[in-house]
Motif scaffolding. Structure first.
Motif: not given
Length: 366
Positions: A186, A190-191, A193-194, A196-197, A318, A322, A359, A362, A366
């Motif tokens: 977390k 998880l930081k 995630w953007p 990765f997306l 990255s 991904s 993106y 999201s 935050e």
């Protein structure tokens, strides 16, 4: 020292890119059918990239990055030598697995080394070098096979190994400072995630366009050389936009950089689909590819800044992980809709626009 790492990246991706262009040679000489060869290469590319996460986490705790870079690339070149003399299908597949795995191991540690001073231009140069190596390799190795024969590949590999050994003297003694830190899902992973997306989405769209451009060109009665040339033009533009994207990132932020890249991909992808003129389609694809490469290095830089003490892991997520997820998604999507070429292009054009909207939303929450 970062420039030396870029040179190693050039040759790592240069030699790694020898297998696909020589597909007709291996298929004819080893008795492999087209479907088996293509499926094996696609699956291997995705699987080895997924493993980059583990390699990245491992090398974050090691100090001698320069030594490992040298050993890994020299081993890759060593095994490439045997592509010229292999006579067994099983040995051929084993060789390709080893070569691809070594190339996969190299990328997170190489990107970490390039970003050790946290300057985006060094990561961009590192990334561009790999793109150049992979772009030049197909023309080079097919010409080499035609002029000398693949059996003489050892002349090239031995020569370049000596050159890289000489260059390695500048990096082989480097030791980085390692910081012991327990990563939490977390708080740390998880930081990403953007990032990765956007990387997975970009890989999905790029893979579809790069796969279906030659197919589309063939469908309209043009030669394979035309399709290959179009892909090359897109990649060459990407060499420049890749570096330029990092400059934009340093002048602005990752939100603006990704918005430019993904809206550009979406707009010119849609123009490719909607405008019927073939010359405009070629132009649209080349610009689409330029915007695709625009965020490539900048996403690596952003990931390394989020995990400054785990640059190799950040780079592996990255770049490799991904990217692999995007490729696997595009493969599954193609299995369902792949016979409709223009629908595949349309899907690959809409995806970047949807992704960048999600993106940006999201990040705002935050």
């Amino acid at each position: 020292m970062e420039f030396i790492a870029a040179i190693f990246h050039f040759f790592a991706d240069f030699f790694n890119a020898f297998v696909k262009p020589l597909a007709p040679y291996f298929i004819d000489n080893l008795g492999i059918d087209n479907k088996t060869f293509a499926s094996f290469m696609a699956l291997l590319g995705g699987v080895t990239s997924l493993f980059q996460v583990f390699f990245g986490a491992y090398f974050d705790n090691k100090k001698r990055d320069g030594l490992y870079i040298t050993i890994i690339v020299l081993l890759e070149i060593f095994f490439v030598t045997f592509l010229g003399i292999v006579k067994s299908v099983l040995l051929f597949f084993m060789l390709v697995v080893i070569i691809r795995m070594l190339n996969s191991i190299f990328h997170p540690i190489g990107a970490s080394f390039a970003g050790k001073r946290e300057e985006g231009k060094h990561v961009a140069i590192f990334s561009v070098a790999g793109t150049l190596g992979a772009g030049i390799a197909p023309l080079f190795i097919t010409s080499f096979q035609d002029l000398f024969g693949i059996e003489k590949l050892y002349i090239l590999t031995v020569t370049m190994s000596v050159v890289l050994l000489i260059l390695s003297r500048k990096i082989i003694g480097y030791e980085k400072k390692t910081v012991k830190k327990t990563l939490s899902f977390k708080g740390d992973i998880l930081k990403l995630w953007p990032i990765f997306l956007v990387v997975a989405s970009r890989s999905f769209s790029m893979d579809i366009f790069h796969t279906y451009i030659p197919i589309y060109v063939n469908e309209i009665g043009k030669s394979l050389i035309v399709g290959g040339s179009i892909l090359t033009f897109g990649m060459m533009l990407g060499v420049f936009t890749n570096f330029f994207g990092t400059i934009v990132l340093e002048k602005t932020n990752d939100k603006i950089t990704n918005a430019i890249g993904f809206f550009g991909m979406g707009i010119f992808g849609l123009l490719f689909v909607l405008v019927s003129d073939i010359y405009f389609k070629v132009f649209s694809f080349i610009i689409f590819d330029g915007f695709s490469f625009f965020t490539m290095s900048s996403n690596i830089v952003s990931a390394q800044k989020l995990l400054p003490n785990n640059k190799a892991l950040a780079s592996s997520i990255s770049m490799g992980f991904s990217w692999a997820v995007g490729i696997l998604l595009s493969s599954g999507y193609a299995a369902v809709f792949g016979n409709n070429t223009m629908f595949m292009f349309l899907s690959a054009s809409i995806m970047p626009i949807v992704t960048v909207i999600v993106y940006l939303i999201s990040l705002r929450r935050e």
